[in-house]
Design a protein around this motif. Structure first.
Motif: not given
Length: 84
Positions: A15, A72, A75, A78
């Motif tokens: 990440n 963002d 994220t 995910q």
């Protein structure tokens, strides 16, 4: 237990790497896009060091905002897998 920890650390590293790459790409794209902006309407000497620094700072700020949105979004996409 140690395999879970190792997997978590690896995911955090990936990440972080993705965030760095996305940020650099967005800053480069912002720099490229800002080439079309006429800074001579705002700055007295856009080819001077202060004009170039302003151009760089604008690219970093604009690129960071775009990168933050994209990171963002990645994220959040995910996190969707945890809904079902």
């Amino acid at each position: 237990m140690s395999q879970d920890l190792s997997s978590s650390i690896s995911a955090i590293g990936v990440n972080g790497l993705v965030s760095i790459v996305v940020s650099l790409i967005c800053i480069a794209l912002a720099w490229w896009a800002l080439q079309q902006v006429k800074l001579d309407l705002i700055v007295r000497h856009p080819k001077g060091p202060q004009g170039k620094l302003l151009h760089l700072l604008l690219a970093v700020v604009l690129g960071r905002f775009v990168a933050e949105f994209l990171i963002d979004y990645i994220t959040w996409s995910q996190m969707i897998r945890y809904m079902f």
